[in-house]
Structures are given as C-alpha cells and as structure tokens.
Design a protein around this motif. Structure first.
Motif, short mmCIF file in Angstrom:
data_model
loop_
_atom_site.label_atom_id
_atom_site.label_comp_id
_atom_site.label_asym_id
_atom_site.label_seq_id
_atom_site.Cartn_x
_atom_site.Cartn_y
_atom_site.Cartn_z
N SER A 1 -7.91 12.80 10.09
CA SER A 1 -9.10 13.42 9.51
C SER A 1 -9.50 14.66 10.29
N LYS B 1 -2.66 15.00 4.26
CA LYS B 1 -1.24 15.01 3.93
C LYS B 1 -0.64 16.34 4.36
N ARG C 1 -10.58 12.34 -1.35
CA ARG C 1 -10.27 12.38 0.07
C ARG C 1 -11.18 13.33 0.84
N ASN D 1 -10.28 13.50 4.84
CA ASN D 1 -9.69 12.24 5.28
C ASN D 1 -8.31 12.05 4.65
N SER D 2 -7.54 11.14 5.23
CA SER D 2 -6.21 10.82 4.70
C SER D 2 -5.39 12.08 4.44
#
Length: 123
Positions: free
Chosen positions: A17, A86, A66, A83-84
């Motif tokens: 994050s 990629k 997200r 967050n999360s």
C-alpha cells in the motif's frame, strides 16, 4: 490558479500500500474538484479518482475497489490511499484541480496540475 504539490510515491512490492498526498495553495481550494491521474511510460495520462468539493467521490474502473480518494479542506489536502498494488499500477501519479464540472469530465477541464510523484510496484 491553484498550485499543487504531490508526495508519498515510492517503491513498493505487489500487494502493498501507499498513500499519496497533494497539498494545494492559491485560490480558494475548497471550491475546486480535486483528482488523481496517472501516466505510465508510453501511455496516455488516465483518470484514477476524483473528489468533488462536497467530498463525494468518483472513480475509474482501474481505481475502484483498491483506491480511496479523500480530502481535508481544512488542510487544503487531497489523499489517494492505494491498496493491493499491482505492477500495472506503476506510473507517475499526478494531482489535478478544476472548477466543478459534470462527471465524467474531460481532462481539459482540469486546469491545474502538480509535478507528479513516481509509484513503482515490483512483482
């Protein structure tokens, strides 16, 4: 005009994050819509999220779920909690400000831009 300064970018592993901040100064910032955009190498700048002056929010499909945008008018600051993360979120993230307009709004209606902050997500 509104002056914008972003911070909070960096290198993070996938799944991690980051929280980006954008401090605004100049005209009465609380009257403005505030948004976040991003631009990856070789790609066009794309909309991520925005918050209206009443603090309601609007997200692109890439940001929905997200990312969370918020603003603190008392501090003339807008945030983007990510967050999360990629690897495909890797980009320069830009803060933008514009007078109120219907959503979705053309990029040309965003009249003030920050210098950008780099977000790099490693796999």
């Amino acid at each position: 005009q509104v002056q914008l300064v972003e911070s909070g970018g960096g290198l993070v592993q996938a799944g991690g994050s980051l929280r980006l901040s954008c401090v605004a100064s100049g005209r009465t910032v609380m009257l403005y819509g505030m948004g976040w955009f991003r631009q990856a190498p070789g790609k066009e700048r794309e909309f991520v999220a925005a918050t209206r002056r009443d603090e309601s929010t609007y997200y692109s499909n890439s940001g929905k779920g997200r990312f969370t945008i918020s603003r603190d008018n008392s501090k003339n600051t807008v945030y983007l909690q990510m967050n999360s993360l990629k690897p495909e979120d890797t980009a320069v993230y830009y803060c933008a400000a514009g007078l109120p307009a219907p959503y979705p709004r053309p990029i040309t209606t965003w009249t003030s831009w920050g210098q950008g902050t780099q977000v790099t997500v490693s796999s």
